[in-house]
Design an enzyme around this catalytic site. Structure first.
Site, PDB file in Angstrom:
ATOM      1  N   SER A   7       0.525  -1.190   0.210  1.00  0.00           N
ATOM      2  CA  SER A   7      -0.255  -0.220  -0.371  1.00  0.00           C
ATOM      3  C   SER A   7       1.614   0.929   0.019  1.00  0.00           C
ATOM      4  CB  SER A   7      -0.656   0.071   1.488  1.00  0.00           C
ATOM      5  OG  SER A   7      -1.217   1.255   1.462  1.00  0.00           O
ATOM      6  N   HIS A  32      -1.416  -1.434  -4.966  1.00  0.00           N
ATOM      7  CA  HIS A  32      -2.437  -1.028  -4.052  1.00  0.00           C
ATOM      8  C   HIS A  32      -2.685   0.972  -3.613  1.00  0.00           C
ATOM      9  CE1 HIS A  32      -5.579  -2.046  -0.886  1.00  0.00           C
ATOM     10  NE2 HIS A  32      -5.433  -1.190  -0.352  1.00  0.00           N
ATOM     11  N   ASP A  34      -5.106   3.583  -1.916  1.00  0.00           N
ATOM     12  CA  ASP A  34      -5.715   3.573  -0.718  1.00  0.00           C
ATOM     13  C   ASP A  34      -5.961   5.200  -1.449  1.00  0.00           C
ATOM     14  OD1 ASP A  34      -5.414   1.780   0.675  1.00  0.00           O
ATOM     15  OD2 ASP A  34      -4.050   2.367   1.478  1.00  0.00           O
ATOM     16  N   MET A  36      -8.877   7.863  -0.332  1.00  0.00           N
ATOM     17  CA  MET A  36     -10.424   8.333   0.851  1.00  0.00           C
ATOM     18  C   MET A  36     -10.056  10.192   0.778  1.00  0.00           C
ATOM     19  SD  MET A  36      -7.497   7.121   4.013  1.00  0.00           S
ATOM     20  CE  MET A  36      -6.133   5.538   4.136  1.00  0.00           C
ATOM     21  N   HIS A  65      -8.162   1.043  -3.027  1.00  0.00           N
ATOM     22  CA  HIS A  65      -9.450   0.273  -2.532  1.00  0.00           C
ATOM     23  C   HIS A  65     -10.457   1.872  -2.024  1.00  0.00           C
ATOM     24  CE1 HIS A  65      -9.084  -0.855   1.675  1.00  0.00           C
ATOM     25  NE2 HIS A  65     -10.601  -0.117   1.564  1.00  0.00           N
ATOM     26  N   MET A  67     -12.070   3.907  -0.190  1.00  0.00           N
ATOM     27  CA  MET A  67     -12.628   4.923   0.745  1.00  0.00           C
ATOM     28  C   MET A  67     -13.012   6.023   0.895  1.00  0.00           C
ATOM     29  SD  MET A  67      -9.660   3.346   3.599  1.00  0.00           S
ATOM     30  CE  MET A  67      -8.441   3.365   1.669  1.00  0.00           C
ATOM     31  N   MET A 136     -10.677  -6.006   5.920  1.00  0.00           N
ATOM     32  CA  MET A 136     -10.261  -4.955   6.684  1.00  0.00           C
ATOM     33  C   MET A 136     -10.192  -5.598   8.088  1.00  0.00           C
ATOM     34  SD  MET A 136     -10.028  -2.550   4.444  1.00  0.00           S
ATOM     35  CE  MET A 136      -8.672  -1.368   6.385  1.00  0.00           C
ATOM     36  N   GLY A 141      -8.663   3.951   7.788  1.00  0.00           N
ATOM     37  CA  GLY A 141      -8.764   5.711   7.641  1.00  0.00           C
ATOM     38  C   GLY A 141      -6.762   5.432   7.653  1.00  0.00           C
ATOM     39  N   ASP A 174      -6.047  -6.103   4.300  1.00  0.00           N
ATOM     40  CA  ASP A 174      -5.873  -5.363   4.333  1.00  0.00           C
ATOM     41  C   ASP A 174      -6.123  -4.762   5.694  1.00  0.00           C
ATOM     42  OD1 ASP A 174      -4.315  -2.812   4.223  1.00  0.00           O
ATOM     43  OD2 ASP A 174      -6.740  -1.696   2.613  1.00  0.00           O
TER      44      ASP A 174
HETATM   45  C1  DX5 Z   1      -6.357   1.677   5.889  1.00  0.00           C
HETATM   46  C2  DX5 Z   1      -5.305   1.167   4.502  1.00  0.00           C
HETATM   47  C3  DX5 Z   1      -4.807   0.391   3.920  1.00  0.00           C
HETATM   48  C4  DX5 Z   1      -3.158   0.774   4.985  1.00  0.00           C
HETATM   49  C5  DX5 Z   1      -2.414  -0.764   4.831  1.00  0.00           C
HETATM   50  O1  DX5 Z   1      -7.324   2.073   5.571  1.00  0.00           O
HETATM   51  O2  DX5 Z   1      -6.831   0.509   3.476  1.00  0.00           O
HETATM   52  O3  DX5 Z   1      -4.631  -0.195   3.286  1.00  0.00           O
HETATM   53  O4  DX5 Z   1      -2.581   1.347   4.206  1.00  0.00           O
HETATM   54  O5  DX5 Z   1      -1.458  -0.115   6.067  1.00  0.00           O
HETATM   55  P1  DX5 Z   1      -0.628  -1.319   7.486  1.00  0.00           P
HETATM   56  O6  DX5 Z   1       0.009  -2.242   6.331  1.00  0.00           O
HETATM   57  O7  DX5 Z   1       0.384  -0.345   7.845  1.00  0.00           O
HETATM   58  O8  DX5 Z   1      -1.688  -1.063   8.290  1.00  0.00           O
HETATM   59 ZN    ZN Z   2      -6.303  -0.081   1.552  1.00  0.00          ZN
END
Ligand code: DX5
Ligand code: ZN
Length: 224
Positions: A7, A32, A34, A36, A65, A67, A136, A141, A174
């Protein structure tokens, strides 16, 4: 087949290209991304322009992903920017079936995501149309949060349902995946392992990716 999907949330955004390439050299086979919006989750990240730049420097599939609230409004723009896989949260979609078909209509693989408090049962009517299910294992977040072990049973449950119903979806995990948790998620049935902090949070992303994949592969061998 076990795959590692680093990620970029924990990458150094000023050196994003070189860090993504470094993770790929360590065996990562999916990137990956993310997204948000500050509403569905209490944080903000990036949008289509960054995806477009990433698309130029790697051939690895980009796994987006989402969010965000109202994901239908942004799916076309992310597809246009070069995303290959797109997942939406069950909790964010009023018309989940329609949204998954919208993703597919853009020639992307379609995934559905569940938060730690959301049961697998809520997905029963879409499991036959998704390409992957993302469990998850932290509340979404932020990166570098602590793994929530009570989410493991959902990976087991998804593997069992897939076999019973003769379905094809892959299982992704994740949140908090690191050297101390990777064996547990693989034994529970996760096949696509997202890891942010464990790859980009310290040291060399190439070595970190290699170490995680090695631990994951060993756990997968023990499983059979
Ligand atoms: C959290 C994200 C993840 C995050 C994972 O909201 O969706 O993809 O980056 O990070 P780690 O591996 O550090 O928990
Ligand atoms: Zn993610």
């Amino acid at each position: 087949m076990i795959e590692l999907a680093p990620s970029i949330l924990s990458a150094d955004f000023a050196r994003l290209g070189e860090q993504v390439i470094a993770a790929g050299q360590g065996g990562a086979s999916i990137i990956h991304v993310d997204i948000m919006d500050g509403h569905f989750v209490p944080n903000l990240t990036i949008g289509p322009p960054v995806v477009k730049s990433l698309r130029k420097i790697t051939k690895l599939p980009l796994d987006c992903h989402l969010m965000i609230e109202n994901p239908d409004e942004f799916i076309p723009a992310f597809a246009e920017a070069g995303i290959d896989w797109m997942s939406v949260h069950q909790e964010a979609c009023r018309h989940l079936n329609r949204t998954l078909h919208l993703i597919k209509s853009h020639d992307c693989l379609a995934g559905v995501v569940i938060n730690p408090a959301t049961p697998v049962d809520t997905l029963s009517e879409v499991l036959d149309i998704v390409d992957y299910v993302l469990v998850m294992s932290v509340n979404p977040g932020f990166g570098a949060q602590k793994f929530i072990p009570s989410t493991l049973h959902k990976m087991r449950q998804l593997a069992e349902i897939r076999q019973r119903r003769g379905l094809q979806y892959r299982i992704e995990v994740d949140g908090g995946v690191a050297l101390d948790t990777v064996a547990d998620v693989v034994r529970a049935g996760a096949e696509i392992l997202v890891a942010g902090n464990a790859v980009f949070g310290h040291g060399d992303p190439t070595k970190n990716a290699e170490a995680l994949l090695k631990a994951a592969t060993e756990a997968a061998l023990q499983k059979v």
